[in-house]
Scaffold this motif. Structure first.
Motif, PDB file in Angstrom:
ATOM      1  N   ASN A   1       0.857  -1.159  -0.016  1.00 36.70           N
ATOM      2  CA  ASN A   1       0.161   0.017   0.061  1.00 36.70           C
ATOM      3  C   ASN A   1       0.947   1.205  -0.008  1.00 36.70           C
ATOM      4  OD1 ASN A   1      -2.269   1.559   0.136  1.00 36.70           O
ATOM      5  ND2 ASN A   1      -2.462   1.333   2.282  1.00 36.70           N
ATOM      6  N   LYS A   2       0.879   1.821  -1.129  1.00 36.14           N
ATOM      7  CA  LYS A   2       1.827   3.112  -1.265  1.00 36.14           C
ATOM      8  C   LYS A   2       3.175   3.116  -0.808  1.00 36.14           C
ATOM      9  CE  LYS A   2      -2.552   5.887  -1.909  1.00 36.14           C
ATOM     10  NZ  LYS A   2      -3.126   7.074  -1.629  1.00 36.14           N
ATOM     11  N   VAL A   3       3.859   2.288  -1.262  1.00 37.06           N
ATOM     12  CA  VAL A   3       5.222   2.102  -0.621  1.00 37.06           C
ATOM     13  C   VAL A   3       6.184   2.995  -1.460  1.00 37.06           C
ATOM     14  CG1 VAL A   3       7.113   0.270  -0.566  1.00 37.06           C
ATOM     15  CG2 VAL A   3       4.956  -0.299   0.284  1.00 37.06           C
ATOM     16  N   ASP A   4       6.881   3.618  -0.537  1.00 37.52           N
ATOM     17  CA  ASP A   4       8.025   4.396  -1.145  1.00 37.52           C
ATOM     18  C   ASP A   4       9.474   4.279  -0.649  1.00 37.52           C
ATOM     19  OD1 ASP A   4       6.748   6.985  -2.622  1.00 37.52           O
ATOM     20  OD2 ASP A   4       5.547   6.830  -0.871  1.00 37.52           O
ATOM     21  N   PHE A   5      10.422   4.026  -1.496  1.00 36.81           N
ATOM     22  CA  PHE A   5      11.860   3.834  -1.018  1.00 36.81           C
ATOM     23  C   PHE A   5      12.671   3.890  -2.253  1.00 36.81           C
ATOM     24  CE2 PHE A   5      13.649  -0.342  -2.380  1.00 36.81           C
ATOM     25  CZ  PHE A   5      12.450  -0.878  -2.763  1.00 36.81           C
ATOM     26  N   HIS A   6      13.870   4.123  -1.860  1.00 33.43           N
ATOM     27  CA  HIS A   6      15.046   4.058  -2.940  1.00 33.43           C
ATOM     28  C   HIS A   6      16.153   3.461  -2.300  1.00 33.43           C
ATOM     29  CE1 HIS A   6      17.924   6.880  -5.324  1.00 33.43           C
ATOM     30  NE2 HIS A   6      17.724   5.908  -5.914  1.00 33.43           N
TER      31      HIS A   6
ATOM     32  N   ARG B   1      20.999  -0.999   6.241  1.00 32.65           N
ATOM     33  CA  ARG B   1      19.807  -0.294   6.269  1.00 32.65           C
ATOM     34  C   ARG B   1      18.815  -1.278   6.050  1.00 32.65           C
ATOM     35  NH1 ARG B   1      17.914   2.848   1.080  1.00 32.65           N
ATOM     36  NH2 ARG B   1      15.737   3.308   1.537  1.00 32.65           N
ATOM     37  N   THR B   2      17.607  -1.225   6.882  1.00 29.15           N
ATOM     38  CA  THR B   2      16.596  -2.546   6.842  1.00 29.15           C
ATOM     39  C   THR B   2      15.331  -1.705   6.500  1.00 29.15           C
ATOM     40  OG1 THR B   2      17.731  -3.535   8.498  1.00 29.15           O
ATOM     41  CG2 THR B   2      15.501  -4.090   8.360  1.00 29.15           C
ATOM     42  N   LEU B   3      14.386  -2.347   5.758  1.00 29.50           N
ATOM     43  CA  LEU B   3      13.175  -1.623   5.315  1.00 29.50           C
ATOM     44  C   LEU B   3      12.217  -2.642   5.930  1.00 29.50           C
ATOM     45  CD1 LEU B   3      14.047  -1.310   1.369  1.00 29.50           C
ATOM     46  CD2 LEU B   3      13.774   0.533   3.067  1.00 29.50           C
ATOM     47  N   THR B   4      11.228  -2.169   6.618  1.00 33.28           N
ATOM     48  CA  THR B   4      10.399  -2.953   7.555  1.00 33.28           C
ATOM     49  C   THR B   4       9.052  -2.622   6.823  1.00 33.28           C
ATOM     50  OG1 THR B   4      11.673  -2.707   9.339  1.00 33.28           O
ATOM     51  CG2 THR B   4       9.446  -3.723   9.752  1.00 33.28           C
ATOM     52  N   LEU B   5       8.184  -4.012   6.475  1.00 40.17           N
ATOM     53  CA  LEU B   5       6.886  -3.895   6.199  1.00 40.17           C
ATOM     54  C   LEU B   5       6.054  -4.465   7.023  1.00 40.17           C
ATOM     55  CD1 LEU B   5       7.433  -5.191   2.323  1.00 40.17           C
ATOM     56  CD2 LEU B   5       6.591  -2.951   2.880  1.00 40.17           C
ATOM     57  N   ARG B   6       4.500  -3.935   7.121  1.00 41.39           N
ATOM     58  CA  ARG B   6       3.786  -4.461   7.884  1.00 41.39           C
ATOM     59  C   ARG B   6       2.398  -4.380   7.097  1.00 41.39           C
ATOM     60  NH1 ARG B   6       3.676  -2.923  14.107  1.00 41.39           N
ATOM     61  NH2 ARG B   6       2.742  -1.187  13.457  1.00 41.39           N
ATOM     62  N   GLU B   7       1.829  -5.352   6.912  1.00 41.58           N
ATOM     63  CA  GLU B   7       0.393  -5.438   6.194  1.00 41.58           C
ATOM     64  C   GLU B   7       0.567  -4.428   4.984  1.00 41.58           C
ATOM     65  OE1 GLU B   7      -2.414  -4.686   9.089  1.00 41.58           O
ATOM     66  OE2 GLU B   7      -2.278  -6.476  10.189  1.00 41.58           O
ATOM     67  N   GLY B   8       1.871  -4.824   4.065  1.00 41.94           N
ATOM     68  CA  GLY B   8       1.941  -4.009   2.986  1.00 41.94           C
ATOM     69  C   GLY B   8       2.415  -2.523   3.122  1.00 41.94           C
ATOM     70  N   GLU B   9       2.490  -2.226   4.193  1.00 44.75           N
ATOM     71  CA  GLU B   9       2.839  -0.544   4.322  1.00 44.75           C
ATOM     72  C   GLU B   9       4.457  -0.549   5.007  1.00 44.75           C
ATOM     73  OE1 GLU B   9       0.202   1.989   6.240  1.00 44.75           O
ATOM     74  OE2 GLU B   9      -1.454   1.411   5.148  1.00 44.75           O
ATOM     75  N   MET B  10       5.123   0.189   4.494  1.00 43.35           N
ATOM     76  CA  MET B  10       6.421   0.723   5.125  1.00 43.35           C
ATOM     77  C   MET B  10       6.577   1.360   6.550  1.00 43.35           C
ATOM     78  SD  MET B  10       9.848   0.026   3.694  1.00 43.35           S
ATOM     79  CE  MET B  10       9.710   0.040   1.828  1.00 43.35           C
TER      80      MET B  10
END
Lengths: 329, 227
Positions: free
Chosen positions: B19-24, B206-215
């Motif tokens: 759901n509307k995930v942003d990252f680079h 660096r760690t990207l954490t997702l929960r239920e489709g959201e960052m």
């Protein structure tokens, strides 16, 4: 665990594009096709029993139209020999005088499409009939000779075919002194009509058998694709294009068709050998020399080519239908 | 290297995977992607590797907008991504050497070149001498290393790993991760999806954490129970 990249170079983020010349690309493409052609042949024999079964089924399906073709070719040779009016009998009017007969013979001899004219008088005809029928005593009791005089005409070679003889017959029928013109070609025409009907039926059956070849190869390739689904997914994941993945399947299909054609050729060859002695003893009874001819080089090459082409088309259809739809998950 | 702009993925059964995930992820960067099962980690990797298409949003890979890329171009883009899977995805009827050389075979390299580079890749992952074995005869760790050798053989600028240590013991997991570090040192961007927080904590990336489709987090993971 340390690692050294190729040439110890730092990797660039942008995709590397290797510029390859046209000749280089053609060479690479030819090399890939050659590799796949040989690899697909090897692949066939990884499951020898299934492959042999498939090839035998294809061979039988292809051998039937091939045998029909060989029979057609040989029957056509025989009927080609019959397709001629070698003799035309002209039954003259009963009241015609000997002088008029001579005039008619002279006139007919001038026809460009007549080779020879032979006269059989009424008396000669009766004598011949007596001799042939065995009723000579009974015929003696007749008040008068019932048989007409006959002119036996042999046309020139160019007028011996069906069309030429029909033209000659039409001309002869216009002669006033001729009562009846008889050519023994009607039964040949009837036989030919039956022959062409049989040919049409055979073409229909052959088309169905060729269609069955398409379906057999197509289904075999479909099963191969479904069995190797996970392998196809992996190939797609590492960047294989559809054309790269489909190439071995298409070549396998073509190999099936080619090998099926080879089996069909073998079956036909054996069948011709087997029929040869029977046909020779039959023709020997009629004191005629006839030998069945099998497929010549061009026909054999066509058979193998048609087999390979059918396999190619069938596998191409299957590949387009199933392989393209498989996507990695 | 990878840019996600408001990327959402909704499956046919209306299940929102992202759901509307942003990252680079920058060129030459190494990062972990973590979250519970069903948080959207695998979907995110599938979107990068073009196994799935985003429902909305924009994905840029290597400067190319891949959100609406044509199907015919996908194989060529995948050749610039090295992919490693938890289940290895090896071809069991082919030797280790053939498995490793697949990407080069696809790109039309000569047999000699394929063999040379495959042996070199196997050496890098510590599998010299195993080239003629079949994957079925290798341990889980060895199979994973074959998968890594296959992923790096054409030196892709991006390496994606989906639970690469999922079936491995802690010692082997660290070995595999140090292998990724080595690759990263040579400029390869690495994105590793894992739920092994202990491992992430040891590596300090660096760690990207997702929960239920959201960052829900983008940075160093501070606590084991952060997600």
């Amino acid at each position: 665990m340390s690692i050294n990249m190729e040439g110890n170079k730092k990797l660039s983020g942008s995709p590397r594009i290797n510029k390859v010349s046209l000749i280089g690309r053609i060479k690479s493409s030819l090399g890939q096709h050659t590799r796949q052609l040989t690899a697909s042949f090897t692949e066939l024999w990884k499951t020898p029993f299934a492959t042999v079964m498939t090839i035998l089924v294809l061979g039988i399906a292809l051998s039937l139209p091939t045998v029909f073709h060989v029979l057609y070719k040989n029957v056509e040779r025989v009927s080609g020999q019959w397709d001629s009016a070698s003799e035309i009998s002209l039954f003259l009017k009963k009241d015609i005088s000997e002088e008029r007969v001579q005039v008619l013979i002279n006139k007919l001899s001038l026809y460009k499409d007549i080779e020879t004219v032979t006269y059989i008088s009424r008396h000669q005809a009766l004598e011949e009939f007596k001799e042939m029928s065995g009723f000579s005593k009974a015929l003696n009791y007749l008040d008068e000779n019932p048989l007409p005089a006959v002119l036996v005409v042999i046309p020139v070679k160019s007028a011996m075919n069906t069309a030429g003889s029909k033209l000659l017959v039409a001309k002869l029928e216009r002669e006033q002194d001729i009562d009846l013109v008889r050519v023994d070609i009607d039964w040949i025409e009837k036989l030919q009509a039956i022959f062409y009907l049989v040919v049409d039926i055979v073409i229909g059956i052959a088309a169905l058998l060729l269609l069955s070849v398409l379906l057999i190869v197509s289904n075999t390739i479909r099963l191969n694709i479904l069995n190797q689904r996970s392998e196809i997914e992996v190939l797609k994941l590492v960047g294989a294009t559809n054309s790269f993945i489909q190439l071995p399947y298409i070549y396998i299909g073509a190999w099936y068709g080619f090998l099926g054609g080879l089996i069909a050729w073998l079956f036909t060859f054996i069948l011709v050998l087997w029929l040869q002695s029977g046909v020779m003893s039959l023709t020997g009874v009629y004191q005629v020399q006839f030998e069945i001819i099998s497929l010549n080089f061009q026909e054999s090459a066509t058979l193998l080519g048609v087999g390979a082409l059918l396999g190619f088309i069938a596998s191409f259809i299957s590949v387009k239908q199933y392989l393209v739809k498989i996507e990695p998950k | 290297m990878i840019l996600f702009e408001e990327v959402s993925k909704i499956y046919a059964d209306n299940q929102v995977a992202l759901n509307k995930v942003d990252f680079h992820l920058k060129q030459g960067e190494m990062a972990f992607l973590t979250g519970h099962s069903g948080s959207g980690k695998s979907t995110l990797l599938k979107l990068v590797s073009l196994m799935e298409r985003p429902t909305t949003g924009r994905i840029v890979l290597n400067g190319n907008d891949i959100s609406h890329i044509k199907g015919n171009d996908i194989p060529y883009l995948r050749r610039h991504i090295g992919m490693i899977f938890q289940d290895h995805r090896l071809l069991m009827n082919r030797t280790v050497l053939e498995n490793v050389g697949l990407p080069l075979l696809i790109e039309g390299y000569s047999r000699y070149e394929i063999k040379r580079r495959s042996l070199s890749a196997l050496e890098k992952v510590g599998l010299s001498g195993k080239e003629n074995s079949f994957p079925i005869h290798l341990s889980g760790g060895e199979q994973q290393r074959v998968g890594i050798a296959r992923a790096i053989i054409n030196q892709p600028p991006l390496l994606l790993a989906d639970e690469p240590t999922g079936n491995l013991d802690p010692k082997l997991s660290l070995e595999i991760l140090s292998l990724f570090e080595s690759l990263n040192e040579f400029g390869m961007s690495v994105l590793i999806a894992t739920h092994d927080l202990g491992l992430i904590a040891k590596m300090r990336y660096r760690t990207l954490t997702l929960r239920e489709g959201e960052m829900i987090n983008d940075g160093l993971l501070r606590e084991r129970n952060e997600y």
